[in-house]
Design a protein around this motif. Structure first.
Motif, PDB file in Angstrom:
ATOM      1  N   GLY A  18       0.643  -1.168  -0.302  1.00 22.51           N
ATOM      2  CA  GLY A  18      -0.300  -0.134   0.068  1.00 22.51           C
ATOM      3  C   GLY A  18       0.844   1.453  -0.192  1.00 22.51           C
ATOM      4  N   ARG A  19       2.114   0.637   0.619  1.00 24.97           N
ATOM      5  CA  ARG A  19       2.653   2.257   0.253  1.00 24.97           C
ATOM      6  C   ARG A  19       3.676   2.544  -0.766  1.00 24.97           C
ATOM      7  N   LEU A  20       3.834   1.430  -1.097  1.00 26.31           N
ATOM      8  CA  LEU A  20       4.245   1.352  -2.090  1.00 26.31           C
ATOM      9  C   LEU A  20       3.685   2.284  -3.560  1.00 26.31           C
ATOM     10  N   LEU A  21       2.068   1.177  -3.467  1.00 28.40           N
ATOM     11  CA  LEU A  21       0.831   2.002  -4.225  1.00 28.40           C
ATOM     12  C   LEU A  21       0.837   3.764  -4.157  1.00 28.40           C
ATOM     13  N   CYS A  22       0.605   4.585  -2.933  1.00 31.27           N
ATOM     14  CA  CYS A  22       1.298   5.508  -2.903  1.00 31.27           C
ATOM     15  C   CYS A  22       2.507   6.378  -3.347  1.00 31.27           C
ATOM     16  N   TRP A  23       3.303   6.491  -3.345  1.00 36.71           N
ATOM     17  CA  TRP A  23       4.093   6.841  -3.497  1.00 36.71           C
ATOM     18  C   TRP A  23       4.928   6.607  -4.979  1.00 36.71           C
ATOM     19  N   SER A  24       4.507   5.328  -5.539  1.00 38.26           N
ATOM     20  CA  SER A  24       4.683   5.692  -7.123  1.00 38.26           C
ATOM     21  C   SER A  24       3.357   6.279  -7.577  1.00 38.26           C
ATOM     22  N   MET A  25       2.112   6.909  -7.391  1.00 39.67           N
ATOM     23  CA  MET A  25       1.082   7.320  -7.368  1.00 39.67           C
ATOM     24  C   MET A  25       2.087   8.513  -7.488  1.00 39.67           C
ATOM     25  N   ALA A  26       2.031   8.993  -5.916  1.00 35.14           N
ATOM     26  CA  ALA A  26       2.933  10.197  -6.259  1.00 35.14           C
ATOM     27  C   ALA A  26       4.130  10.576  -7.481  1.00 35.14           C
ATOM     28  N   ALA A  27       4.547   9.918  -7.338  1.00 33.43           N
ATOM     29  CA  ALA A  27       5.848   9.936  -8.043  1.00 33.43           C
ATOM     30  C   ALA A  27       5.327  10.232  -9.509  1.00 33.43           C
ATOM     31  N   ALA A  28       4.594   8.872 -10.227  1.00 29.87           N
ATOM     32  CA  ALA A  28       3.397   8.899 -11.230  1.00 29.87           C
ATOM     33  C   ALA A  28       2.978  10.919 -11.680  1.00 29.87           C
ATOM     34  N   MET A  29       2.343  11.159 -10.572  1.00 29.48           N
ATOM     35  CA  MET A  29       1.838  12.701 -10.998  1.00 29.48           C
ATOM     36  C   MET A  29       2.696  14.054 -10.937  1.00 29.48           C
ATOM     37  N   VAL A  30       3.830  14.179 -10.505  1.00 32.39           N
ATOM     38  CA  VAL A  30       5.165  14.535 -10.425  1.00 32.39           C
ATOM     39  C   VAL A  30       5.530  14.553 -11.737  1.00 32.39           C
ATOM     40  N   SER A  31       5.688  13.053 -12.023  1.00 31.83           N
ATOM     41  CA  SER A  31       6.601  13.051 -13.900  1.00 31.83           C
ATOM     42  C   SER A  31       5.685  13.744 -14.711  1.00 31.83           C
ATOM     43  N   ALA A  32       3.610  13.155 -14.455  1.00 28.17           N
ATOM     44  CA  ALA A  32       3.353  14.160 -15.157  1.00 28.17           C
ATOM     45  C   ALA A  32       2.749  15.497 -15.217  1.00 28.17           C
ATOM     46  N   ALA A  33       2.793  16.053 -14.129  1.00 25.33           N
ATOM     47  CA  ALA A  33       3.702  18.017 -14.273  1.00 25.33           C
ATOM     48  C   ALA A  33       4.677  17.795 -14.423  1.00 25.33           C
ATOM     49  N   VAL A  34       5.421  17.493 -14.330  1.00 23.85           N
ATOM     50  CA  VAL A  34       6.787  18.145 -15.283  1.00 23.85           C
ATOM     51  C   VAL A  34       7.018  17.523 -16.866  1.00 23.85           C
TER      52      VAL A  34
END
Length: 89
Positions: A18-34
């Motif tokens: 679950g933690r991996l899911l949350c952190w990977s979702m955050a990283a995915a959103m940051v990479s999409a924003a960049v």
């Protein structure tokens, strides 16, 4: 009983997934924003920025399987009172 050390986790596999899911979702959103806002022109960015989204899919699948196994392994309640969910079904 082992003493909790610096690198010992008391979290279960489900919690870690679950933690991996949350952190990977955050990283995915940051990479999409960049990608959307800064539009990087380096050659490696095109194939790299979707990788966190693939990690989101893999970790969501892992969390789902682990959570289902955790719920299946849980013993049924000892009381004979039917729950609201069973009565509704």
């Amino acid at each position: 009983m082992a003493e909790p050390g610096r690198f010992r986790f008391s979290a279960s596999a489900v919690q870690l997934a679950g933690r991996l899911l949350c952190w990977s979702m955050a990283a995915a959103m940051v990479s999409a924003a960049v990608d959307a806002l800064l539009d990087p022109r380096v050659r490696w960015w095109g194939p790299v920025w979707p990788l966190p989204w693939w990690l989101v899919c893999a970790s969501a699948l892992a969390w789902t399987v682990l959570r289902a196994r955790e719920k299946a392994d849980r013993p049924p309640p000892h009381d004979s009172v039917r729950s609201d969910w069973e009565r509704a079904a």
